[in-house]
Design an enzyme around this catalytic site. Structure first.
Site, PDB file in Angstrom:
ATOM      1  N   LYS A  34      30.124 -20.842  22.221  1.00 24.53           N
ATOM      2  CA  LYS A  34      29.610 -21.741  22.596  1.00 24.53           C
ATOM      3  C   LYS A  34      28.555 -21.610  23.397  1.00 24.53           C
ATOM      4  O   LYS A  34      27.427 -22.250  24.121  1.00 24.53           O
ATOM      5  CB  LYS A  34      30.569 -22.356  23.918  1.00 24.53           C
ATOM      6  CG  LYS A  34      30.547 -21.717  25.200  1.00 24.53           C
ATOM      7  CD  LYS A  34      31.698 -22.842  25.525  1.00 24.53           C
ATOM      8  CE  LYS A  34      32.356 -21.699  26.591  1.00 24.53           C
ATOM      9  NZ  LYS A  34      31.931 -21.876  27.863  1.00 24.53           N
ATOM     10  N   GLU A  35      28.543 -19.829  23.894  1.00 22.85           N
ATOM     11  CA  GLU A  35      27.408 -19.525  25.070  1.00 22.85           C
ATOM     12  C   GLU A  35      26.032 -19.028  23.727  1.00 22.85           C
ATOM     13  O   GLU A  35      25.509 -18.752  22.942  1.00 22.85           O
ATOM     14  CB  GLU A  35      27.765 -18.827  26.308  1.00 22.85           C
ATOM     15  CG  GLU A  35      27.878 -20.191  26.711  1.00 22.85           C
ATOM     16  CD  GLU A  35      28.417 -19.854  28.665  1.00 22.85           C
ATOM     17  OE1 GLU A  35      27.676 -20.177  29.056  1.00 22.85           O
ATOM     18  OE2 GLU A  35      29.416 -19.751  28.386  1.00 22.85           O
ATOM     19  N   CYS A  41      30.863 -10.140  29.662  1.00 22.25           N
ATOM     20  CA  CYS A  41      30.161  -8.639  29.647  1.00 22.25           C
ATOM     21  C   CYS A  41      29.074  -8.817  29.794  1.00 22.25           C
ATOM     22  O   CYS A  41      28.677  -7.873  31.242  1.00 22.25           O
ATOM     23  CB  CYS A  41      30.745  -7.456  28.947  1.00 22.25           C
ATOM     24  SG  CYS A  41      30.711  -5.537  28.714  1.00 22.25           S
ATOM     25  N   LYS A  50      25.724  -3.029  36.037  1.00 23.79           N
ATOM     26  CA  LYS A  50      25.134  -1.567  36.274  1.00 23.79           C
ATOM     27  C   LYS A  50      23.506  -1.238  36.276  1.00 23.79           C
ATOM     28  O   LYS A  50      23.705  -0.370  36.741  1.00 23.79           O
ATOM     29  CB  LYS A  50      25.728  -1.053  35.071  1.00 23.79           C
ATOM     30  CG  LYS A  50      27.418  -1.427  34.610  1.00 23.79           C
ATOM     31  CD  LYS A  50      28.341  -1.006  36.169  1.00 23.79           C
ATOM     32  CE  LYS A  50      29.700  -1.676  36.331  1.00 23.79           C
ATOM     33  NZ  LYS A  50      29.866  -3.281  36.242  1.00 23.79           N
ATOM     34  N   GLY A 181      37.358 -11.683  48.940  1.00 26.00           N
ATOM     35  CA  GLY A 181      38.026 -10.168  47.512  1.00 26.00           C
ATOM     36  C   GLY A 181      37.515  -9.266  48.403  1.00 26.00           C
ATOM     37  O   GLY A 181      36.286  -8.904  48.568  1.00 26.00           O
ATOM     38  N   GLY A 182      38.853  -8.548  47.183  1.00 24.88           N
ATOM     39  CA  GLY A 182      38.565  -6.663  47.696  1.00 24.88           C
ATOM     40  C   GLY A 182      38.894  -6.668  45.942  1.00 24.88           C
ATOM     41  O   GLY A 182      39.310  -4.783  46.172  1.00 24.88           O
ATOM     42  N   GLY A 267      39.744 -12.869  40.540  1.00 23.91           N
ATOM     43  CA  GLY A 267      40.797 -12.853  40.261  1.00 23.91           C
ATOM     44  C   GLY A 267      40.267 -13.914  39.310  1.00 23.91           C
ATOM     45  O   GLY A 267      39.647 -14.940  39.053  1.00 23.91           O
ATOM     46  N   ALA A 314      36.866  -5.105  29.182  1.00 22.84           N
ATOM     47  CA  ALA A 314      35.563  -5.000  28.067  1.00 22.84           C
ATOM     48  C   ALA A 314      36.023  -4.063  26.925  1.00 22.84           C
ATOM     49  O   ALA A 314      36.596  -4.078  25.703  1.00 22.84           O
ATOM     50  CB  ALA A 314      33.599  -4.890  28.548  1.00 22.84           C
ATOM     51  N   HIS A 438      29.400  25.441  32.783  1.00 23.87           N
ATOM     52  CA  HIS A 438      28.751  25.373  34.212  1.00 23.87           C
ATOM     53  C   HIS A 438      27.520  25.933  34.700  1.00 23.87           C
ATOM     54  O   HIS A 438      27.179  26.598  33.493  1.00 23.87           O
ATOM     55  CB  HIS A 438      29.325  26.856  34.297  1.00 23.87           C
ATOM     56  CG  HIS A 438      29.121  27.592  35.607  1.00 23.87           C
ATOM     57  ND1 HIS A 438      29.164  26.947  37.438  1.00 23.87           N
ATOM     58  CD2 HIS A 438      28.173  28.546  36.508  1.00 23.87           C
ATOM     59  CE1 HIS A 438      28.930  27.733  38.048  1.00 23.87           C
ATOM     60  NE2 HIS A 438      28.307  28.459  38.115  1.00 23.87           N
TER      61      HIS A 438
END
Length: 459
Positions: A34-35, A41, A50, A181-182, A267, A314, A438
């Site tokens: 629908k979108e 995500c 991100k 919220g946390g 949530g 995701a 390394h």
């Protein structure tokens, strides 16, 4: 005769991956969205946040320039242009989303753009057209969980109170931001806007942020965020949320927090609109019940992603989508939830897979826990990113790796080594004997493995 082998409702990271996989296996597939393809995500979640966090980290590093020998930068002249940043975010999203549309064409997947309404398990109505299929995958995702808090719904309509999607559509960086919220989303936005210069207050119900994350990582990050200037208030009870502020009860005292914007992240709950006719079996929290093959209580109907309540991630939705598609196309496939990585894209990042120390003990494992700090790692010192560690939990019977937790600047990439090791039931001996390049941060994982066997080399 059914027109499609598979109808998928929802084109997010679960739905579109399931569709492509089924098409690759020879199925005739239809997707209803629908979108936009990519779902939350790609359009309003993982990817845009991100992209913004990358700029925030780059900005932090520029302001630390003198520490790395770069002089002559007047910090007062260095700033983030939110409009330019938002344009970059939109361009990244556009490129990825357009790529999915191209993949649909390549794999000959029919896309129906509109709201799908299920008539029965073989028929779905979209745009006044009824399409039929042998199998159905429901991937409609989840929506914000809005608890019954005084004033919340009214205040949301004003635009001053926003959710994560609204935070990505802001016209400017807020001067004062209050986050309710946390969890992962809340903490990532706190990191983002704190780095960009906002005064951030984070209000959490429980006694620490990231209550589902490995405890030592979460508490270490919490102390770090407080040092960076984020006001974290834990052990609270929400009383009301209005345009005038957030009223809480904190240790028996009522406190009001004011801001330019209020971001709520409390949530999710399953998005079940359009599929009511199926009468699917739900769990106690209202999520759709599925078995390890991703099938619901109705044969031929599968549910993947956030709406089944397993993991709101995701990459889990995509994995579930492939399992469902394979089963539909005649392959025997099951979902393994024991090796699911979880990531938090803060500065530094947090990444985990498998059991925590507490969980391992509760399950009766005889374990060894080994931790190696980034402060003893050459690459971390060179990069000036020494906060964090790599922790391995091993079962003592065979030395099998049953949990890995990493706090580091690129922990979300580093965790893949642990995932592969656990997928093949690898041991701490396998990890320790694997020659790691390394200098890299990945050496901390090797050192932690040596510590679980006997002693690490560099501490």
């Amino acid at each position: 005769m059914n027109k499609y082998d598979l109808i998928v409702i929802g084109g997010g990271p679960g739905g579109y991956v399931a569709a492509i996989k089924a098409a690759q296996l020879g199925g005739k597939v239809a997707v209803i969205e629908k979108e936009k393809l990519g779902g939350v995500c790609l359009n309003w979640g993982c990817i845009p946040t991100k992209t913004l966090l990358k700029t925030a980290k780059l900005y932090e590093d520029i302001l630390r320039g003198e520490e790395f020998g770069i002089v002559g930068i007047d910090n007062s002249d260095v700033k983030v242009d939110w409009n330019l940043l938002s344009k970059r975010k939109d361009n990244v999203v556009k490129k990825l989303v357009s790529g999915i549309y191209m993949l649909f064409k390549k794999n000959k997947i029919d896309l129906f753009e509109g709201m799908g309404t299920v008539i029965d398990k073989n028929k779905v109505k979209v745009n006044e057209e009824v399409i039929t299929g042998k199998n159905l995958i429901i991937a409609t995702g989840a929506k914000d969980n809005l608890p019954p808090i005084d004033g919340l719904e009214t205040a949301l309509e004003s635009g001053k109170i926003i959710n994560s999607k609204g935070a990505l559509q802001l016209k400017e960086i807020p001067k004062d931001l209050v986050i309710i919220g946390g969890g992962v989303i809340a903490v990532e936005f706190a990191t983002l806007f704190n780095s960009l210069g906002s005064n951030v207050t984070l209000i959490q119900r429980s006694n620490r942020i990231l209550s589902s994350t490995e405890k030592e990582m979460a508490t270490t990050l919490q102390k770090h965020l407080i040092r960076k200037g984020i006001n974290i208030v834990t052990g609270t009870k929400l009383k009301s949320v209005t345009e005038d502020g957030v009223l809480i009860d904190h240790k028996g005292e009522q406190k009001l927090f004011k801001g330019d914007k209020y971001l709520i992240s409390l949530g999710l709950k399953a998005q079940l609109k359009g599929i009511e006719n199926l009468n699917l079996e739900l769990d106690s929290k209202g999520f759709i019940k599925t078995n390890e093959r991703m099938e619901t209580n109705i044969k031929g109907v599968y549910a993947i992603g956030d709406l089944n309540g397993k993991f709101a991630l995701a990459h889990v939705a995509s994995a579930e989508g492939m399992v469902a598609a394979e089963n539909i196309m005649g392959k025997d496939s099951i979902m393994n939830y024991n090796i699911v990585p979880s990531c938090v894209y803060t500065f530094p990042e947090l990444a985990s897979v498998g059991l925590t120390e507490e969980e391992a003990k509760e399950k009766g494992h005889d374990i060894t826990v080994s931790k190696f700090p980034l402060a003893a790692n050459g690459k971390a010192l060179a990069e000036g990113e020494t906060l964090g560690f790599a922790k391995i939990i091993a079962d003592n019977q065979y030395g099998e790796v049953i949990g890995v937790h990493i706090m580091a600047s690129n922990a979300t990439d580093m965790i893949s080594e642990a995932i592969v090791a656990m997928q093949i039931e690898g041991t701490i001996y396998d990890v320790a004997k694997a020659i790691h390049p390394h200098p890299t941060l990945s050496e901390t994982v090797m050192e932690a493995a040596f510590g679980a066997i006997d002693k690490p080399i560099h501490i």
